[in-house]
Design a protein around this motif. Structure first.
Motif, PDB file in Angstrom:
ATOM      1  N   LYS A   1       0.937  -1.165   0.191  1.00  0.00           N
ATOM      2  CA  LYS A   1       0.082  -0.035   0.126  1.00  0.00           C
ATOM      3  C   LYS A   1       0.938   0.999  -0.121  1.00  0.00           C
ATOM      4  O   LYS A   1       1.716   1.321   0.757  1.00  0.00           O
ATOM      5  CB  LYS A   1      -0.962  -0.056   1.232  1.00  0.00           C
ATOM      6  N   ILE A   2       0.480   2.236  -0.791  1.00  0.00           N
ATOM      7  CA  ILE A   2       1.079   3.669  -0.959  1.00  0.00           C
ATOM      8  C   ILE A   2       0.255   4.365  -0.437  1.00  0.00           C
ATOM      9  O   ILE A   2      -0.984   4.499  -0.772  1.00  0.00           O
ATOM     10  CB  ILE A   2       1.679   3.879  -2.333  1.00  0.00           C
ATOM     11  N   ILE A   3       0.694   5.350   0.664  1.00  0.00           N
ATOM     12  CA  ILE A   3      -0.137   6.338   1.382  1.00  0.00           C
ATOM     13  C   ILE A   3       0.474   7.630   1.099  1.00  0.00           C
ATOM     14  O   ILE A   3       1.556   7.894   1.377  1.00  0.00           O
ATOM     15  CB  ILE A   3      -0.169   6.119   3.073  1.00  0.00           C
ATOM     16  N   VAL A   4      -0.458   8.563   0.716  1.00  0.00           N
ATOM     17  CA  VAL A   4       0.032   9.871   0.518  1.00  0.00           C
ATOM     18  C   VAL A   4      -0.662  10.889   1.560  1.00  0.00           C
ATOM     19  O   VAL A   4      -1.669  10.754   1.747  1.00  0.00           O
ATOM     20  CB  VAL A   4      -0.198  10.448  -0.821  1.00  0.00           C
ATOM     21  N   ASP A   5       0.164  11.856   2.456  1.00  0.00           N
ATOM     22  CA  ASP A   5      -0.303  12.815   3.157  1.00  0.00           C
ATOM     23  C   ASP A   5      -1.167  13.825   2.466  1.00  0.00           C
ATOM     24  O   ASP A   5      -0.205  14.659   1.834  1.00  0.00           O
ATOM     25  CB  ASP A   5       0.692  13.208   4.286  1.00  0.00           C
ATOM     26  N   ALA A   6      -2.365  13.885   2.474  1.00  0.00           N
ATOM     27  CA  ALA A   6      -3.027  14.569   1.540  1.00  0.00           C
ATOM     28  C   ALA A   6      -2.756  16.439   1.819  1.00  0.00           C
ATOM     29  O   ALA A   6      -2.621  16.986   0.842  1.00  0.00           O
ATOM     30  CB  ALA A   6      -4.443  14.668   1.553  1.00  0.00           C
ATOM     31  N   LYS A   7      -2.409  16.720   3.019  1.00  0.00           N
ATOM     32  CA  LYS A   7      -1.936  17.869   3.413  1.00  0.00           C
ATOM     33  C   LYS A   7      -0.699  18.341   2.891  1.00  0.00           C
ATOM     34  O   LYS A   7      -0.351  19.582   2.763  1.00  0.00           O
ATOM     35  CB  LYS A   7      -1.896  18.063   4.836  1.00  0.00           C
ATOM     36  N   THR A   8       0.028  17.296   2.178  1.00  0.00           N
ATOM     37  CA  THR A   8       1.366  17.857   1.834  1.00  0.00           C
ATOM     38  C   THR A   8       1.245  18.102   0.234  1.00  0.00           C
ATOM     39  O   THR A   8       2.343  18.340  -0.404  1.00  0.00           O
ATOM     40  CB  THR A   8       2.326  16.679   1.810  1.00  0.00           C
ATOM     41  N   LEU A   9       0.072  17.864  -0.523  1.00  0.00           N
ATOM     42  CA  LEU A   9      -0.052  18.413  -2.067  1.00  0.00           C
ATOM     43  C   LEU A   9       0.219  19.897  -2.155  1.00  0.00           C
ATOM     44  O   LEU A   9      -0.344  20.612  -1.207  1.00  0.00           O
ATOM     45  CB  LEU A   9      -1.515  17.744  -2.307  1.00  0.00           C
TER      46      LEU A   9
END
Lengths: 203, 90
Positions: free
Chosen positions: A69-77
């Motif tokens: 699973k790859i997770i992206v911290d949405a606040k870092t966009l």
């Protein structure tokens, strides 16, 4: 006889999983990146993120055997325009306060083709954005770099690297992001490119 | 130096408009949105991954020009609220 059979089965099971390696995609160098683009009348909106984490387990000898699973911290966009950034992370668009993560979970690998130290495949997975999960199939290129972690860490860590690249498109409306709205200002289609390197240190 | 208040207001509007346009023009006359950073392409030697390095830089765009122009026109319009006086001090 029964004991011998059990021992053989245990040995085979151990062997089967012996070559599977877990690659950690949290990259302290900030090289791992995701680029997203949306067409807009004045100029296309292009943003990036380095806030990526997650783990992929892969057997370099068996490219179709990948999970993780790859997770992206949405606040870092981020996008270069501060007002646009505020709107993008706000409640009407990504609502990062309520949905802080964007994820892609691998379910199945299809059409894998081995090519030297890597290969290509179509990866079926669950893409989750703004709390909406949908099954997508994305074309992935994987490159296995055995023993190259030492080069990347200046010799501090020994291990392997796994480079994953993909490019795919989603429709923001499918994920509850202003469905059918603001189409004259920004396109429905989001073009997403990932280039990630995962590290598997040897213990 | 003495200026009628109306003239002073109009000079302020002219100053804002010219500053805004000059800043935009000499920053490259970017026809897109205002940006607070630019990206410089880079490649990781080991993995071959292309990535972008952010560098803080203010690039005024058309929204900056629109804001400056709007503000200067508003100040110019406000100048009509002041009566013509020959010897009002700033």
């Amino acid at each position: 006889m029964k004991t011998q059979a059990f021992a053989l089965a245990a040995l085979l099971a151990t062997q089967a999983f012996a070559d599977e390696v877990a690659f950690d995609f949290k990259d302290p160098k900030g090289v791992n990146n995701i680029v997203f683009k949306l067409d807009a009348p004045l100029e296309s909106i292009s943003g990036t993120t380095n806030g990526i984490s997650g783990t992929i387990s892969a057997d370099p000898a068996e490219p179709e055997d990948i999970k993780g699973k790859i997770i992206v911290d949405a606040k870092t966009l981020t996008v270069p325009n501060p007002m646009m950034q505020e709107h993008m992370l706000g409640a009407e668009w990504l609502d990062t306060a309520k949905h802080p993560e964007i994820t892609f979970e691998i379910k199945e690998v299809l059409n894998s083709k081995k090519d030297g130290n890597g290969g290509t495949a179509d990866v079926k997975g669950i893409f989750t954005l703004k709390g909406v999960s949908k099954e997508v199939v994305v074309p992935v290129k994987v490159t296995y770099l055995p023993g190259r972690l030492a080069d990347r860490t200046g010799g501090k860590m020994q291990g392997d690297l796994l480079v994953v690249r993909t490019n795919f498109q989603i429709n923001r409306g499918d994920y509850g992001i202003k469905q059918g709205e603001n189409l004259d200002k920004v396109s429905d289609v989001i073009d997403i490119s990932l280039a990630l390197a995962g590290a598997a240190p040897k213990k | 130096m003495k200026f009628p208040f109306r003239t002073a207001t109009r000079l302020l509007a002219l100053f804002i408009l010219s500053t805004c346009l000059s800043w935009w023009w000499f920053s490259g006359a970017d026809m897109g949105w205002t940006k607070t950073y630019i990206t410089i392409p880079a490649t990781d030697e080991i993995t071959g991954i292309s990535y972008e390095v952010k560098q803080e830089k203010f690039i005024p765009g058309v929204d900056f020009v629109a804001l400056g122009t709007g503000l200067s026109f508003a100040i110019f319009a406000a100048s009509f609220l002041f009566s013509k006086q020959k010897s009002q001090t700033l």
